[in-house]
Motif scaffolding. Structure first.
Motif, PDB file in Angstrom:
ATOM      1  N   ALA A 191       0.882  -1.181   0.000  1.00  0.00           N
ATOM      2  CA  ALA A 191       0.000   0.000   0.000  1.00  0.00           C
ATOM      3  C   ALA A 191       0.911   1.221   0.000  1.00  0.00           C
ATOM      4  O   ALA A 191       1.997   1.178   0.586  1.00  0.00           O
ATOM      5  CB  ALA A 191      -0.909   0.010   1.231  1.00  0.00           C
ATOM      6  N   GLN A 216       1.236   8.853  -4.525  1.00  0.00           N
ATOM      7  CA  GLN A 216       0.814   7.825  -5.488  1.00  0.00           C
ATOM      8  C   GLN A 216       2.010   6.929  -5.774  1.00  0.00           C
ATOM      9  O   GLN A 216       3.151   7.398  -5.774  1.00  0.00           O
ATOM     10  CB  GLN A 216       0.334   8.471  -6.789  1.00  0.00           C
ATOM     11  N   CYS A 219       2.076  -0.563  -6.271  1.00  0.00           N
ATOM     12  CA  CYS A 219       1.909  -1.525  -5.178  1.00  0.00           C
ATOM     13  C   CYS A 219       1.968  -2.941  -5.706  1.00  0.00           C
ATOM     14  O   CYS A 219       1.682  -3.182  -6.881  1.00  0.00           O
ATOM     15  CB  CYS A 219       0.538  -1.359  -4.533  1.00  0.00           C
ATOM     16  N   MET A 238      -1.655   3.007  -7.080  1.00  0.00           N
ATOM     17  CA  MET A 238      -2.611   3.442  -6.062  1.00  0.00           C
ATOM     18  C   MET A 238      -2.334   4.901  -5.683  1.00  0.00           C
ATOM     19  O   MET A 238      -1.184   5.311  -5.559  1.00  0.00           O
ATOM     20  CB  MET A 238      -2.465   2.568  -4.816  1.00  0.00           C
ATOM     21  N   ARG A 239      -3.395   5.665  -5.567  1.00  0.00           N
ATOM     22  CA  ARG A 239      -3.311   7.029  -5.012  1.00  0.00           C
ATOM     23  C   ARG A 239      -3.857   6.948  -3.594  1.00  0.00           C
ATOM     24  O   ARG A 239      -4.897   6.326  -3.376  1.00  0.00           O
ATOM     25  CB  ARG A 239      -4.137   7.985  -5.880  1.00  0.00           C
ATOM     26  N   GLU A 240      -3.173   7.527  -2.640  1.00  0.00           N
ATOM     27  CA  GLU A 240      -3.697   7.528  -1.272  1.00  0.00           C
ATOM     28  C   GLU A 240      -3.645   8.919  -0.658  1.00  0.00           C
ATOM     29  O   GLU A 240      -2.733   9.702  -0.937  1.00  0.00           O
ATOM     30  CB  GLU A 240      -2.904   6.575  -0.371  1.00  0.00           C
ATOM     31  N   ALA A 314     -11.829   1.426  -4.089  1.00  0.00           N
ATOM     32  CA  ALA A 314     -11.260   2.378  -3.131  1.00  0.00           C
ATOM     33  C   ALA A 314     -11.575   1.883  -1.726  1.00  0.00           C
ATOM     34  O   ALA A 314     -12.521   1.108  -1.534  1.00  0.00           O
ATOM     35  CB  ALA A 314     -11.856   3.774  -3.336  1.00  0.00           C
ATOM     36  N   GLY A 342      -7.529   4.987  -0.051  1.00  0.00           N
ATOM     37  CA  GLY A 342      -6.739   4.510  -1.185  1.00  0.00           C
ATOM     38  C   GLY A 342      -7.610   4.280  -2.413  1.00  0.00           C
ATOM     39  O   GLY A 342      -8.735   3.787  -2.294  1.00  0.00           O
ATOM     40  N   GLY A 344      -7.532   2.576  -6.244  1.00  0.00           N
ATOM     41  CA  GLY A 344      -6.851   1.714  -7.212  1.00  0.00           C
ATOM     42  C   GLY A 344      -7.183   2.216  -8.611  1.00  0.00           C
ATOM     43  O   GLY A 344      -8.329   2.110  -9.065  1.00  0.00           O
TER      44      GLY A 344
END
Ligand SMILES: [Zn+2]
Length: 371
Positions: A191, A216, A219, A238-240, A314, A342, A344
């Motif tokens: 993650a 971002q 992963c 992934m953007r978190e 997400a 998060g 995807g």
């Protein structure tokens, strides 16, 4: 705003009060502030919006402390924890499997289980979701960081991630000339938020300046050869958004990003909904008072009409002090709360294409214009 003071029927253990401080605001959106009265093991104060929410708040508090009364059990089992976004009735223009078309048209290029290259329309759609996720996270005025794809094993072990998640990791081993590495010391991060906690290790988060981060990255999740498909990749982007501060700040930030995300899903007509991942809050579950049993993860799910299934695109996660404790991140003399949301990007792309097909003429105007 209503201020309340609660005296418990019997003193609570300090760990239970710590739990109350983290979880009561998360479980009750009505709680605007919570303070454990220092040197007292039987008193806490809270602020809430409306008088009529206090019975629910206090029933949940007694449950978290293992002091519930019979009436609490009946009362809480009737109460929905909260109403989540539901757009399951949205129409879909595509009901067939789009994978053959994507492969034949060079939109996806298969290199092995869970490994796809992207081109043409898939890539354009991916870039739309990547851009819009970034724009959405910027609305919360975050600090932005870029972290490596690799994460040292010892950082993962500090937060017990490798133990608690069991398996599914992808280990990275360098191959220096003439050296045989027996025990890999790095893994591909599962993650993108996992670098944030060691990054902010031993920091004190000022109460008036809580922390919001956006990042971002790539992963890795290995779920077994037979599990892989374009909606379940071995490696993916992934953007978190990550939040650190008081429990109320983290809860409000998670709710805000969820509202932004679901508003976006609705605006592009996706058949999607938010649901709790894991067990819902239920006081018949005697283990509620342990953090493993808290309903702390919500997922944005997107329908896949051809297969009649759905995917999680997400997630909105409240960690309480899970990461702040091992990395000594504090706030106001306490462990800080943390949480993350998060997204995807390939999964959003796949979900959108599965519902809309590859004929852009049939797409929602907003997305067609934007790709
Ligand atoms: Zn995260």
């Amino acid at each position: 705003m209503i201020e309340k003071s609660v005296t418990l029927s019997r003193p609570a253990e300090p760990e239970a009060l710590e739990q109350l401080r983290f979880y009561l605001p998360y479980l009750c959106d009505q709680v605007l502030n919570l303070e454990i009265v220092s040197d007292s093991r039987s008193e806490f104060r809270y602020t809430c919006r409306e008088e009529n929410s206090s019975s629910r708040i206090e029933a949940i508090a007694r449950t978290l402390l293992g002091q519930q009364e019979k009436s609490d059990v009946e009362f809480l089992n009737q109460v929905q924890t909260r109403t989540a976004f539901d757009n399951r009735t949205a129409p879909c223009t595509c009901n067939h499997d789009i994978l053959p078309e994507l492969l034949n048209g060079g939109h996806l290029i298969s290199f092995g289980p869970g490994q796809y290259g992207m081109g043409n329309l898939f890539l354009k759609t991916f870039k739309y979701f990547e851009r819009e996720c970034y724009r959405m996270t910027l609305k919360q005025n975050p600090q932005e960081f870029v972290y490596p794809n690799l994460i040292p094993r010892n950082l993962m072990e500090s937060s017990d991630y490798t133990n608690s998640q069991g398996s599914g990791f992808t280990w990275f081993t360098p191959s220096p000339p003439g050296v045989y590495v027996e025990s890999p010391e790095h893994l591909g991060k599962p993650a993108v938020c996992l670098h944030c906690y060691p990054h902010f290790r031993e920091r004190t988060i000022p109460q008036d300046r809580p922390l919001t981060i956006t990042t971002q990255g790539r992963c890795y999740r290995y779920e077994g050869i037979e599990q892989f498909s374009p909606d379940r990749l071995w490696e993916f982007i992934m953007r978190e958004s990550v939040y650190m501060g008081t429990p109320v700040f983290v809860r409000d930030s998670l709710r805000e990003i969820e509202t932004l995300a679901t508003g976006w899903m609705k605006s592009i007509g996706l058949r999607a909904w938010v649901q709790q991942a894991g067990d819902p809050l239920s006081v018949t579950n005697a283990g509620l008072a342990s953090p493993e049993n808290m309903p702390v993860k919500w997922e944005l799910r997107i329908a896949l009409p051809a297969s009649g299934t759905s995917l999680a695109a997400a997630s909105f996660n409240y960690h309480a002090n899970h990461y702040s404790k091992p990395f000594e991140i504090s706030e106001g003399g306490n462990s800080a709360a943390t949480g993350c949301a998060g997204f995807g990007i390939e999964r959003l792309t796949w979900g959108f294409l599965a519902q809309n097909g590859l004929d852009t003429e049939k797409w929602p105007e907003a997305v067609r214009q934007a790709i």
